[in-house]
Design an enzyme around this catalytic site. Structure first.
Site, PDB file in Angstrom:
ATOM      1  N   GLU A 179      41.271  33.253  48.565  1.00 27.36           N
ATOM      2  CA  GLU A 179      40.032  34.027  48.473  1.00 27.36           C
ATOM      3  C   GLU A 179      38.930  33.093  48.002  1.00 27.36           C
ATOM      4  OE1 GLU A 179      39.637  37.664  46.173  1.00 27.36           O
ATOM      5  OE2 GLU A 179      41.651  38.246  46.788  1.00 27.36           O
ATOM      6  N   ASP A 186      33.596  42.015  38.018  1.00 33.72           N
ATOM      7  CA  ASP A 186      34.288  40.880  37.421  1.00 33.72           C
ATOM      8  C   ASP A 186      34.184  40.832  35.906  1.00 33.72           C
ATOM      9  OD1 ASP A 186      35.450  39.316  39.595  1.00 33.72           O
ATOM     10  OD2 ASP A 186      33.386  39.256  40.330  1.00 33.72           O
ATOM     11  N   TYR A 189      44.046  46.011  49.566  1.00 31.46           N
ATOM     12  CA  TYR A 189      43.958  45.361  48.254  1.00 31.46           C
ATOM     13  C   TYR A 189      44.069  46.442  47.185  1.00 31.46           C
ATOM     14  CZ  TYR A 189      41.968  42.039  44.783  1.00 31.46           C
ATOM     15  OH  TYR A 189      41.743  41.207  43.714  1.00 31.46           O
TER      16      TYR A 189
END
Lengths: 269, 401
Positions: free
Chosen positions: A49, A60, A175
């Site tokens: 990735e 994040d 995912y």
């Protein structure tokens, strides 16, 4: 055929699980990103990735936030720079598939059509946009499909009945977010994680990969049985952060690269 | 104009829900709960009761006669949101969302804050309703607004310093969203402006529209007609949206949003999102954003922590692009001048945010005939800013000792 599909098909026939490292591009610099990708392929990474640094990385945690800040502050890394890393790594002989991980605004500013032309021409196989839920992804999904780039969706333990609808539109793999919260190393996963993964498995014939908070060989092993892929981000980005002084010293550079690839090799087990 | 937002939370091209998947179920649940309770009489009654008895609404629409004479043009009315409990319009929204959170069975609330006004309003409603409250505030803003930090603590809330990015409102919003992603199962996020993902821009507008609804009744009672202009400061844009919204279909009422030009729109230190920004996706919605050519969001600057924000609510973007509202920049220096003038002519010390709206009024009113009417949203009082203003004006704090 898309390289991601080829890779998962091969792994399946070998009875193996994909290890998918995440790297923030341009941290500490673009050439080092290319070199790390080469080293990680040798260490056993099955796909990579490529993280595009962003000023406001909502999904994040602190480790990837810091890496993004460094990449933006020191090198003014752009979306195009990150995509070019894929091409350079390919030229250097890397064969594994590349998945671009980017927030939506840089893509939107570049222009969707031009973006997909670029992505396709530089050999990117997949795309993850963490702030583009299915309600907003129609145009992107159509363009991605036309460009044979897999738009890989995220599903979370909170997605509940959305899982089926998301999985139905997925390409490449699904995912699965292992825990609530942002990316980053953690000891515990969501209490209902096993049930959640089973639900996703039920909802799709595509491979499923799990990510967010996975940092050790034990954790990778825990998920290898249930998933087709395991994504490790912050733990690797932190290793890179620790190795920056070595990576920036021409005499110590190989030592730094080895620390990172050794970490990934032991994750692979 | 057509009813906005649509079912997808779109105001024309703007709005939407650009958030991580982890939050989507929570946003959909919130949308559903809000749709239910906004039609529920008992909910509406409780909100109205608190607005009236607790916050002191309706706030007055005050004819600023001395300011009007001083400027020698249009009649100026001030919508006195500064007279609300906690000193600003922010409480209108936190009462609404606090009661909603409680009805939804949530026991914990979180909020972001810039100037501290929304944080104080959230801490206040948390105390009133017995909810546990965490307020995320940029470290830089905590320095600028120490009094509000202490207020929140007195009210029993925890103030969480935000050390990431710019350490101001933008990153406080990011951090609150990140925390919410991690605690979405038991926590309600009281977002403080008409920004963020759907349904927040719509819901916060609905809770703030009381400013415009009251103003409309009051100006009709005073003047027997609607105003010619409405002027309000915009950061995220909640006070402006609140006063604009009930007038959106009255084409003769000109709507003017005043954004912070900081040290000037030709410098890099401003928060003039409409003047200098472009369409983009930021913190959950499509709107105007201050950003570089690559789509990286740029830090904003304003003397006013509440306007120090590189985004703006999507409905404002919609009003701008449709030509229904106009957005103009006002500098730090102009706002400080206006603050002093209003203090001296009317005995009202406005918040630095609201001083931007006053500054635009100082430019506008003298150009208009005396029979024109301007309503200015005085969104908050200046007590929280007094110490900072002393610094800006170069007053030595210890001189009087």
């Amino acid at each position: 055929m898309n390289l991601i599909d080829t890779a998962f098909a091969r792994l399946k026939s070998e009875g193996k699980t994909a290890l998918i490292p995440f790297l923030t591009m341009g941290d500490p610099d673009l050439q080092t990103s290319v070199d790390i990708i080469q080293a990680l392929e040798k260490a056993g990474a099955d796909m990579i990735e490529l993280g595009v640094p962003y000023s406001d990385p909502l999904a994040d945690g602190p480790v990837i936030q810091r890496a993004s800040e460094r990449a933006l502050l020191h090198n003014s890394i752009t979306l195009v720079d990150c995509i070019n890393v894929a091409e350079q790594a390919r030229e250097a002989g890397v064969e594994i598939p590349f998945i671009l991980f980017t927030y939506y605004n840089p893509v939107f500013q570049y222009g969707l059509k031009a973006f997909f032309e670029l992505v396709q021409s530089k050999g990117i196989s997949g795309l993850i946009i963490p702030d583009l839920p299915m309600e907003e992804d129609e145009e992107v999904r159509q363009l991605a499909e036309a460009a044979n780039v897999h738009l890989i969706p995220l599903v979370a333990p909170t997605s509940k009945e959305r899982v089926t609808r998301i999985a139905r539109k997925a390409k490449g793999f699904v995912y699965c977010v292992s825990s609530l919260g942002v990316t980053g190393v953690r000891a515990d996963f969501h209490a209902g994680i096993d049930e959640f993964l089973a639900t996703v498995r039920e909802a799709t014939d595509l491979p499923i990969a799990v990510g967010f908070g996975i940092s050790s060989r034990e954790q990778v092993a825990r998920f290898e049985k249930q998933c087709d892929g395991v994504i490790v981000g912050s733990a690797i980005v932190r290793k890179i952060e620790e190795a920056i002084p070595l990576l920036q010293d021409t005499e110590q550079r190989e030592v730094g690269l080895k620390q990172i690839s050794d970490f990934v090799a032991q994750l692979k087990g | 104009m057509t009813q906005v937002p649509d079912v997808n939370g779109r105001f024309g091209a703007f709005g939407g829900r650009y958030v991580p998947e982890t939050l989507m179920t929570a946003l959909l649940e919130l949308e559903e709960a809000y749709a239910h309770y906004s039609k529920d009489q008992a909910f509406q009654d409780e909100v109205r009761y608190l607005l009236h008895k607790y916050s002191g609404r309706p706030t007055s629409l005050y004819y600023a006669e001395r300011l009007t004479k001083h400027l020698g043009g249009a009649k100026i009315y001030l919508k006195r949101e500064d007279l609300n409990h906690t000193g600003a319009h922010k409480i209108n929204n936190t009462i609404g969302q606090g009661v909603l959170a409680k009805r939804m069975g949530k026991t914990k609330i979180i909020a972001e804050t810039g100037a501290g006004q929304h944080g104080v309003a959230s801490a206040t409603i948390a105390a009133l309703l017995g909810l546990e409250c965490k307020v995320f505030m940029g470290e830089e803003d905590m320095k600028r607004q120490q009094l509000n930090v202490f207020r929140m603590q007195l009210l029993g809330s925890e103030v969480v310093p935000v050390l990431s990015g710019t350490r101001t409102l933008k990153d406080a919003c990011n951090e609150t969203l990140r925390y919410w992603v991690s605690h979405v199962e038991d926590t309600y996020y009281i977002l403080g402006s008409v920004t963020g993902p759907h349904p927040y821009p719509m819901m916060v507008r609905d809770f703030q529209r009381i400013i415009g609804d009251e103003s409309r009744q009051q100006i009709l009672a005073e003047e027997g007609r609607l105003p010619d202009y409405i002027v309000a400061a915009v950061g995220g844009g909640s006070n402006a949206m609140g006063i604009f919204y009930p007038f959106v279909n009255d084409d003769n009422v000109k709507l003017i949003g005043v954004e912070a030009a900081g040290r000037g729109v030709d410098t890099i230190e401003h928060a003039a999102t409409m003047t200098k920004g472009r369409h983009g996706i930021f913190q959950g919605s499509m709107s105007y954003v201050l950003q570089d050519e690559h789509g990286q969001v740029q830090p904003a600057h304003s003397i006013s922590a509440g306007l120090d924000y590189p985004g703006i609510g999507p409905e404002h973007a919609y009003l701008k692009d449709s030509g229904r509202a106009e957005y103009v920049p006002v500098t730090d220096a102009e706002a400080l001048e206006a603050l002093q003038l209003l203090s001296r002519t009317e005995g009202i010390i406005p918040a630095l945010e609201s001083a931007h709206a006053i500054a635009q009024t100082l430019k506008l009113a003298p150009t208009l005939d005396k029979d024109k009417v301007v309503v200015v949203n005085l969104s908050g009082r200046g007590d929280k800013d007094v110490e900072a203003i002393m610094g800006y004006l170069g007053v030595d704090k210890h001189e009087s000792h």
